[in-house]
Design an enzyme around this catalytic site. Structure first.
Site, PDB file in Angstrom:
ATOM      1  N   ARG A 111       5.752  -8.025  -9.012  1.00 25.95           N
ATOM      2  CA  ARG A 111       6.254  -8.030 -10.383  1.00 25.95           C
ATOM      3  C   ARG A 111       7.549  -7.230 -10.467  1.00 25.95           C
ATOM      4  NH1 ARG A 111       2.271  -7.662 -14.335  1.00 25.95           N
ATOM      5  NH2 ARG A 111       3.926  -7.190 -15.832  1.00 25.95           N
ATOM      6  N   CYS A 120       6.001   0.449 -16.947  1.00 27.69           N
ATOM      7  CA  CYS A 120       5.084  -0.540 -16.354  1.00 27.69           C
ATOM      8  C   CYS A 120       5.243  -1.831 -17.129  1.00 27.69           C
ATOM      9  CB  CYS A 120       3.641  -0.029 -16.362  1.00 27.69           C
ATOM     10  SG  CYS A 120       2.982   0.345 -18.002  1.00 27.69           S
TER      11      CYS A 120
END
Length: 279
Positions: free
Chosen positions: A176, A236
């Site tokens: 990611r 995040c």
């Protein structure tokens, strides 16, 4: 009370008048799991359920932003968490949501807050007792107070791209972060904040779900290129696992660390923010 407590410690402390145990499990969308139903089916005796999905700022365009102090205090009072409580948090979530609850409680003025090492999974594995149904505690006063000195906004993170006074550390998985994997949220770009380092939150845990020791946590950050002598901003997907990194940093005594609360959900949705990918 240490900020990380063992199942043995909790078992010995249960029944203390000032102790409050909180299940703060929240699951990622798409898992098909219901945290409240799981709590009611079996929880650590005496634990109340904290609904993290309800502890957000619903007026903000970005999902899962920190709630206003008054809303947070009201929810804590209704759970029976008040000034002077010793609060032990646990979860049964793949994204270790007790760290988000820990961050909020500290930010909004609770002083004695700990996470149960290994969560309810370790508690169950050891054959310790469980309770069913829903626990209700009498309301206690929780003073509405807020210190957002360790929270960063998108504007501050943008400014930091030039000043570089703080290191940005991303808790998402490597695919990611690099941009090799698309973001699961529609309309969110792939990649990472330029210059950010990648410490997947999972790197802080042992195979049994307990936190690594101080040397292991330190190594996880330093191996990724983080200079622990300099300030850190954690990020995040939506401000949850970034709190795991903050908790890990607190365990090794690092206090100059802050949360970018909007995280990639906010950054990746803005067409004007710069984004980087790693081949």
């Amino acid at each position: 009370m240490d900020s990380l407590v063992s199942t043995e410690w909790l078992a010995n402390e249960m029944g203390a008048s000032d102790l409050r145990i909180v299940d703060c499990t929240k699951h990622l969308p798409g898992t098909g799991r219901d945290p409240l139903a799981e709590y009611e089916a079996g929880h650590v005796p005496g634990a109340v359920f904290m609904d993290l999905a309800d502890l957000t700022d619903t007026s903000h365009a970005t999902e899962n932003m920190l709630p206003p102090a008054e809303k947070f205090a009201s929810r804590m009072q209704s759970l029976g968490l008040g000034d002077g409580s010793r609060i032990v948090l646990y979860d049964d979530s793949a994204v270790k949501t007790s760290a988000r609850a820990w961050f909020m409680l500290k930010m909004f003025g609770a002083h004695d807050v700990a996470i149960l090492d290994g969560g309810i999974a370790k508690w169950k594995a050891e054959g310790r007792p469980l309770a069913q149904g829903k626990e209700t505690l009498r309301h206690r006063h929780f003073t509405a107070w807020q210190d957002d000195g360790n929270v960063r906004t998108k504007a501050q993170v943008l400014a930091n791209l030039h000043g570089k006074d703080e290191q940005v550390v991303d808790a998402r998985g490597a695919a990611r972060w690099s941009g090799a994997e698309e973001d699961p949220r529609p309309g969110i770009a792939s990649g990472h904040i330029p210059g950010s380092l990648n410490v997947p939150f999972t790197a802080l845990f042992n195979a049994d779900g307990t936190f690594k020791d101080k040397a292991g946590i330190t190594a996880a950050f330093e191996t990724a290129g983080v200079d622990l002598a300099k300030p850190v901003i954690t990020s995040c997907g939506s401000g949850v696992t970034a709190c795991v990194l903050l908790f890990g940093l607190a365990l090794i005594g690092k206090e100059d660390a802050a949360l970018y609360d909007g995280s990639w959900t906010e950054w990746g949705a803005d067409p004007d923010t710069p984004k980087a990918v790693k081949a």
